[in-house]
Design an enzyme around this catalytic site. Structure first.
Site, PDB file in Angstrom:
ATOM      1  N   CYS A  30       0.835  -1.213   0.000  1.00 60.18           N
ATOM      2  CA  CYS A  30       0.000   0.000   0.000  1.00 60.18           C
ATOM      3  C   CYS A  30       0.869   1.262   0.000  1.00 60.18           C
ATOM      4  O   CYS A  30       0.482   2.280  -0.557  1.00 60.18           O
ATOM      5  CB  CYS A  30      -0.973   0.000   1.163  1.00 60.18           C
ATOM      6  SG  CYS A  30      -0.219  -0.229   2.765  1.00 60.18           S
ATOM      7  N   HIS A 311      -1.637   1.474   7.507  1.00 57.35           N
ATOM      8  CA  HIS A 311      -2.092   1.360   6.126  1.00 57.35           C
ATOM      9  C   HIS A 311      -1.932   2.703   5.428  1.00 57.35           C
ATOM     10  O   HIS A 311      -2.144   3.754   6.029  1.00 57.35           O
ATOM     11  CB  HIS A 311      -3.561   0.924   6.133  1.00 57.35           C
ATOM     12  CG  HIS A 311      -4.123   0.717   4.774  1.00 57.35           C
ATOM     13  ND1 HIS A 311      -3.550  -0.161   3.865  1.00 57.35           N
ATOM     14  CD2 HIS A 311      -5.196   1.280   4.148  1.00 57.35           C
ATOM     15  CE1 HIS A 311      -4.254  -0.124   2.746  1.00 57.35           C
ATOM     16  NE2 HIS A 311      -5.245   0.740   2.892  1.00 57.35           N
TER      17      HIS A 311
END
Ligand SMILES: [Zn+2]
Length: 439
Positions: A30, A311
């Protein structure tokens, strides 16, 4: 005509979906996806890839390693030309990243800003217009005025590092060192690809981006072990040091130092920093008071979670639509501009607004050309009427001749303005674009 209309509409629909394509997560990638989406929405870099300009640069400097830029360009092209908005797998690109930097091998959570630094550097090296770097000669610029010294240092940098990536992202930082014993001041100029700025802490009230920038440019005391050697005293002295921006880049990347240490990442600051989406005026941080740098935000790389795990996502303003979108790996969704600011904001991408030094002369020359265009259009429309009357043809021709000569005189005037602007602000990269604005 009905069918034509429908196909035209479908074409429009596809066009409006361009750039709104997600990237598959290949296992903790990510950080990479977030940065790729921010770069994909960097208009000039995107166009560099879409127009295959990188191929021209590659052909000019026959390098053996060109795979990183090739894969990056391929990926950017897929994001902006895919017929549907199915997510794309960046595996080929990831393979090239791993070849260049084994550090990014494996499934460990990486730092998005470190990855951005690595990627820009890697892309730059492959499309560097300089094939043989000249030897670094130690030149003494200390007798020169700061401004001139900064310019020479910048030219020396460009003689070695010169690419589209440098054109866009690199600026110049000035650090002034003042000896507290004799008052002697020395200056050092360094190129920068982004600015890592500390997060200001406040007991009450909101922390703003300018608070952080003020902390970054605040006078710092170098004492004890850190004492530098003063060139005048010829001894290690307590000095004060401060940063200012000598040359503002086209794209300003601001990295908010949320992690205490980029290697250990022991803790994370989740302070909410208020940053403007429009008109970030950085005049107070400029070395030269004449500079009027104003920036607009177009992308943010966000980190949610803590120092041990989290994230990455990206918020980007689509350059074609002017609307904000949230990119969460394979998912892309529209968002309101009011949601862009959050305590997850980690790397901010700002673009320099149309330079204000585009002088009054240039602006009025542009206006005059536009007026002439309308006037000639008017004459064109009146042409049937004139021919009907018969006797106007001759005068019309002569009028046209006058207009043509006018147009060329204006072009000469605008070229003159362009060169004058370039001379007065030689180290502003935007000056060279003024001519294109005019044309
Ligand atoms: Zn001294």
């Amino acid at each position: 005509t009905g069918g034509l209309f429908v196909s035209g509409q479908r074409h429009m629909l596809n066009k409006s979906l361009q750039g709104l394509v997600g990237l598959r997560n290949l296992g903790n990638t990510c950080f990479m996806n977030s940065i790729l989406q921010c770069l994909s929405n960097t208009l000039e870099l995107r166009d560099y890839c879409l127009r295959n300009c990188h191929i021209t640069d590659l052909n000019n400097n026959c390098r053996s390693n060109t795979a990183l830029i090739e894969e990056f360009a391929k990926l950017t092209q897929s994001l902006w030309t895919s017929a549907n908005n199915e997510p794309i797998s960046p595996s080929e690109f990831r393979n090239q990243v791993q070849r260049c930097a084994p550090k990014f091998v494996g499934c460990n959570q990486q730092d998005a800003q470190e990855f951005l630094r690595f990627l820009l550097d890697g892309l730059h090296n492959e499309v560097n217009r300089v094939t043989v770097r000249p030897k670094v000669s130690v030149l003494d610029f200390d007798h020169l005025a700061d401004d001139e010294k900064g310019r020479r240092m910048w030219n020396m940098y460009l003689a070695r590092e010169d690419s589209k990536v440098v054109d866009l992202f690199v600026g110049q930082l000035k650090s002034s060192l003042t000896c507290t014993a004799c008052g002697f001041r020395s200056t050092v100029f360094d190129p920068f690809w982004d600015l890592s700025i500390p997060i200001a802490q406040k007991i009450s009230g909101e922390v703003t981006l300018k608070d952080c920038l003020r902390l970054f440019t605040k006078e710092d005391v170098l004492d004890g072990e850190e004492r530098p050697t003063c060139t005048k005293c010829k001894a290690r002295r307590k000095c004060t040091k401060r940063f200012s921006i000598q040359k503002f880049p086209q794209i300003l990347v601001l990295h908010l130092k949320r992690f205490s240490d980029s290697n250990v990442r022991a803790s994370k600051l989740s302070t909410y920093v208020n940053f403007p989406l429009k008109d970030l005026d950085l005049r107070e941080f400029a070395s030269e008071p004449s500079e009027r740098p104003v920036y607009n935000l177009y992308a943010v790389s966000n980190h949610s979670g803590n120092a041990l795990g989290g994230h990455y996502t990206a918020y980007c303003k689509n350059p074609a639509l002017g609307e904000w979108y949230s990119y969460n790996d394979s998912r892309v969704s529209p968002m309101s501009s009011s949601q862009v600011r959050s305590s997850n904001a980690y790397v901010l991408f700002y673009e320099l607004a149309t330079p204000s030094h585009m002088g009054g002369n240039v602006k009025s020359a542009k206006l005059a050309i536009r007026c002439l265009q309308y006037a000639s259009m008017f004459f064109l429309f009146c042409f049937p009427y004139f021919t009907q009357k018969g006797h106007f043809e001759a005068s019309l021709l002569s009028l046209e001749c006058i207009f043509f000569s006018f147009k060329y005189r204006l072009l000469v005037l605008s070229i003159y303005c362009y060169y004058r602007d370039l001379r007065s602000t030689p180290h502003t990269p935007n000056a060279r674009y003024n001519l294109f604005y005019l044309i």
